[in-house]
Design a protein around this motif. Structure first.
Motif, PDB file in Angstrom:
ATOM      1  N   ARG A  81       0.833  -1.206   0.000  1.00 18.57           N
ATOM      2  CA  ARG A  81       0.000   0.000   0.000  1.00 18.57           C
ATOM      3  C   ARG A  81       0.866   1.253   0.000  1.00 18.57           C
ATOM      4  NH1 ARG A  81      -5.252  -0.446   1.635  1.00 18.57           N
ATOM      5  NH2 ARG A  81      -5.140   1.611   2.623  1.00 18.57           N
ATOM      6  N   PRO A  82       0.436   2.307  -0.723  1.00 21.21           N
ATOM      7  CA  PRO A  82       1.191   3.567  -0.662  1.00 21.21           C
ATOM      8  C   PRO A  82       1.133   4.165   0.736  1.00 21.21           C
ATOM      9  CG  PRO A  82      -0.885   3.869  -1.833  1.00 21.21           C
ATOM     10  CD  PRO A  82      -0.740   2.394  -1.602  1.00 21.21           C
ATOM     11  N   VAL A  83       2.109   4.979   1.057  1.00 18.26           N
ATOM     12  CA  VAL A  83       2.180   5.597   2.377  1.00 18.26           C
ATOM     13  C   VAL A  83       1.859   7.080   2.263  1.00 18.26           C
ATOM     14  CG1 VAL A  83       3.838   3.930   3.236  1.00 18.26           C
ATOM     15  CG2 VAL A  83       4.665   6.007   2.145  1.00 18.26           C
ATOM     16  N   GLY A  84       1.438   7.674   3.352  1.00 13.52           N
ATOM     17  CA  GLY A  84       1.038   9.070   3.362  1.00 13.52           C
ATOM     18  C   GLY A  84       2.133   9.991   3.866  1.00 13.52           C
ATOM     19  N   ALA A  85       1.750  11.262   3.986  1.00 14.55           N
ATOM     20  CA  ALA A  85       2.705  12.296   4.390  1.00 14.55           C
ATOM     21  C   ALA A  85       3.302  12.026   5.756  1.00 14.55           C
ATOM     22  CB  ALA A  85       2.016  13.662   4.374  1.00 14.55           C
ATOM     23  N   GLU A  86       2.481  11.539   6.692  1.00 17.49           N
ATOM     24  CA  GLU A  86       2.978  11.310   8.044  1.00 17.49           C
ATOM     25  C   GLU A  86       4.098  10.277   8.049  1.00 17.49           C
ATOM     26  OE1 GLU A  86       2.354  12.840  10.776  1.00 17.49           O
ATOM     27  OE2 GLU A  86       0.757  14.137  10.035  1.00 17.49           O
TER      28      GLU A  86
END
Length: 445
Positions: A81-86
């Motif tokens: 899964r892609p990861v977010g800014a955090e």
């Protein structure tokens, strides 16, 4: 605690101003010794000449090409899964040094006039074998100037070291999922450093390799060209591609950042991979933008583009504007018709040669937009020129007793405007810096 923090920032600010003032003084003195051949620059390239838009449309037209959705799905299934800014910014553990802590040779890359008011230096370990490219910030991306609640600076870098040995940053690390196919080792590398700028006293960064999906999404290749121009708008990042690529701009989805495989083997030691989701292709022989920036000051937001033409080319360079769209059916951020065609909405010719950065800005209450340009030095190791043009006039900054026009940084870096602070960001050598637009305007007068 807050009061001590404020006092610490004030002391550092005073120290920084003293350091930069001393650097500017020494560089100004050095500028007076520039050879006559470099100091003899025309007063300016003259005013811009508006191009007939219908004729310019066919030359400046781009066509959007989307990476097929099933390619991206296949890549996602291989990488997780892609990861977010955090997650991305939370892993930023490489520090930028304040200018007060930079070596003299690092500060020598800063502009002479006008002087930077904020500056940082990259570690030699993080940049060995890499060349600086374009800069953009989260101020471009959103109305509140944040990405995932953070203030962020994006800094592009490229390397001719096709095996990635130029990266000694140690950014590889274990990841919980299997590798995608590694990029071929016969292409140069391009990457983006995500700089967490929430604390201006301690900016930290982590990098992601820029890639393009191939083989139906079963793998990817490196972008493989220097990123000389870059614009961040909403959740999309628009970057330039070199002349060897049939596409001239690539689109990256900032919500689609992937962790690299175990040890970063699939990303030449980088922890993260950012795959392209679309691209824009020019017509054969059409001008390719080398410089990009975002303009929110002259009506609806638009992308400003400029081509780099050498001084001996015998023809003018072109500057133009693309409108930004909001069509959910389009992957890229540029306004396109149903066939994916993107036309310029404004275009000019300029006699300025060697354009490295371009920025358009219209002051509040004014009906004139100034086009700010950085122009290449005339000789290796020289300094760049900073100028401004519009349809009626042109000015360039001056420095030194001989009134040299070569007053900008050592490289013709890109320009990115921070509307929150009124600063213009750029980078040169191992220095990342900001100059108030008001100071630039004062120097141009």
């Amino acid at each position: 605690m807050k009061q001590r923090g404020r006092h610490r920032r004030r002391r550092r600010a005073r120290a920084l101003r003293a350091v930069l003032a001393g650097t500017a003084l020494s560089l100004t003195t050095a500028a007076t010794l520039i050879s006559a051949s470099q100091a003899e620059v025309a007063d300016g390239p003259g005013p811009l000449r508006a191009l007939d838009l219908p004729a310019a449309r066919s030359e400046l037209r781009l066509t959007e090409h989307r990476v097929p959705a099933h390619w991206l799905d296949r890549l996602s299934s291989a990488m997780g899964r892609p990861v977010g800014a955090e997650a991305v910014l939370g892993s930023a553990d490489r520090e930028l040094r304040d200018a007060a802590d930079c070596a003299a040779e690092e500060r020598a890359a800063l502009p002479v006039a006008p002087a930077a008011t904020r500056a940082y230096c990259w570690s030699e370990d993080d940049t060995r074998g890499w060349r600086p490219g374009a800069v953009t910030t989260s101020q471009d991306a959103s109305a509140d100037g944040r990405w995932g609640g953070h203030r962020v600076i994006l800094s592009a870098w490229s390397s001719d070291d096709r095996d990635g040995h130029g990266d000694s940053s140690g950014e590889g690390g274990p990841a919980p999922h299997r590798d995608a196919a590694p990029p071929p080792a016969d292409r140069p590398l391009s990457r983006i450093a995500f700089v967490d700028a929430d604390d201006p006293d301690r900016p930290r960064h982590v990098s992601a390799l820029l890639v393009v999906p191939v083989d139906g999404g079963r793998g990817y290749r490196s972008l493989g060209s220097p990123v000389s121009g870059m614009v961040w708008y909403r959740d999309k990042l628009l970057v330039t591609a070199g002349a060897g690529d049939r596409d001239t701009l690539y689109v990256y989805d900032m919500d689609r950042v992937f962790r690299a495989g175990a040890g970063g083997r699939s990303a030449h030691g980088h922890r993260y991979v950012l795959p392209a989701v679309a691209s824009y292709r020019p017509a054969d022989g059409a001008p390719r933008p080398a410089a990009l920036s975002l303009d929110r000051t002259a009506g609806p937001a638009g992308v400003i583009a400029g081509e780099r033409v050498p001084a001996d080319a015998g023809r003018p360079a072109r500057l133009w504007r693309y409108a930004l769209g909001a069509d959910p059916a389009r992957t890229g951020p540029l306004a396109a018709d149903a066939a994916g065609r993107v036309d310029a909405v404004e275009a000019y010719e300029t006699r300025a040669a060697g354009i490295g950065g371009v920025l358009a800005h219209r002051p509040p209450g004014s009906d004139r937009t100034g086009w700010y340009l950085t122009l290449a030095a005339r000789e290796p190791g020289g300094r760049a020129v900073l100028g401004r043009q519009d349809g009626a006039d042109a000015e360039v900054t001056e420095c030194g007793a001989d009134r040299s026009k070569h007053c900008w940084s050592g490289d013709t870096g890109s320009l990115a405007y921070d509307r929150r602070t009124g600063e213009v960001w750029s980078q040169s050598g191992r220095a990342l810096f900001a100059v108030p637009l008001a100071s630039i305007d004062a120097a141009l007068r």
